[in-house]
Design a protein around this motif. Structure first.
Motif, mmCIF file in Angstrom:
data_model
loop_
_atom_site.group_PDB
_atom_site.id
_atom_site.type_symbol
_atom_site.label_atom_id
_atom_site.label_comp_id
_atom_site.label_asym_id
_atom_site.label_seq_id
_atom_site.Cartn_x
_atom_site.Cartn_y
_atom_site.Cartn_z
ATOM 1 N N GLU A 71 -12.701 2.665 18.311
ATOM 2 C CA GLU A 71 -12.368 1.402 17.652
ATOM 3 C C GLU A 71 -13.517 0.411 17.797
ATOM 4 O O GLU A 71 -14.086 0.254 18.875
ATOM 5 N N ARG A 74 -14.802 -5.498 16.575
ATOM 6 C CA ARG A 74 -14.202 -6.414 15.603
ATOM 7 C C ARG A 74 -12.718 -6.106 15.411
ATOM 8 O O ARG A 74 -11.884 -6.991 15.476
ATOM 9 N N SER A 75 -12.376 -4.858 15.192
ATOM 10 C CA SER A 75 -10.960 -4.523 14.945
ATOM 11 C C SER A 75 -10.118 -4.750 16.203
ATOM 12 O O SER A 75 -8.969 -5.182 16.109
ATOM 13 N N GLU A 78 -9.520 -8.521 16.424
ATOM 14 C CA GLU A 78 -8.546 -8.951 15.415
ATOM 15 C C GLU A 78 -7.133 -8.557 15.828
ATOM 16 O O GLU A 78 -6.196 -9.346 15.716
ATOM 17 N N ARG A 79 -6.985 -7.336 16.318
ATOM 18 C CA ARG A 79 -5.668 -6.850 16.755
ATOM 19 C C ARG A 79 -5.160 -7.666 17.938
ATOM 20 O O ARG A 79 -3.989 -8.053 18.000
#
Length: 178
Positions: A71, A74-75, A78-79
């Protein structure tokens, strides 16, 4: 409806227009003439649906959010941000601790461990630098391998060439172009 001083009948007629999914099914399943007033409808509605209120999430819930092996930073950020928005009155220290605890081993986690952040703003600012570095390194990898083919496609193409015989006997001399 209360402000405009609407009658009971108008309130009862307008009420189903505010419902969605499960509530509409419940309303449609009510027996005919079982509602005598708007207050009666409101009581039945609250009796049926007040039990199903969303339970407030507690502060320990972001502790379970971990960055996946593949992962991107950034993701993950955001999560994590979305999960924190669902929690009311989340202490800043808990949010920072949870975020840092969920990071996988890497440059950003090493940076955080050297100088522990004081605010979530500081974490986000520092994360931006590492997100940019991560994305730039990915762009560099794709430009080295070429944009037209992935490595997997190149392997397939080379196997196809190897599998084909060099000269195939022709059965016909004229072929219709496709």
């Amino acid at each position: 409806m209360y402000l405009s001083d609407a009658s009971d009948a108008i309130r009862c007629k307008a009420f189903p227009n505010t419902l969605t999914k499960t509530a509409i099914k419940w309303f449609d399943s009510l027996p005919l003439r079982s509602i005598t007033s708007f207050d009666d409808l409101a009581k039945k509605f609250l009796t049926r649906f007040s039990i199903q209120k969303d339970k407030a999430k507690h502060a320990p819930s972001p502790l379970g959010i971990k960055q996946g092996d593949r992962e991107s930073l950034r993701s993950y950020m955001e999560r994590f941000d979305k999960a924190c928005l669902d929690i009311q009155n989340l202490p800043t220290e808990t949010a920072i601790m949870s975020l840092v605890n969920g990071l996988r081993e890497g440059p950003f986690s090493h940076s955080i461990s050297k100088k522990y952040p004081i605010s979530l703003n500081e974490v986000q600012e520092r994360a931006k630098k590492y997100i940019n570095m991560e994305e730039n390194s990915r762009l560099g990898e794709t430009s080295k391998t070429g944009l037209s083919y992935s490595p997997r496609d190149k392997d397939k193409e080379s196997r196809k060439k190897e599998d084909q015989p060099t000269e195939t006997p022709r059965k016909y001399h004229n072929y219709t172009p496709l």
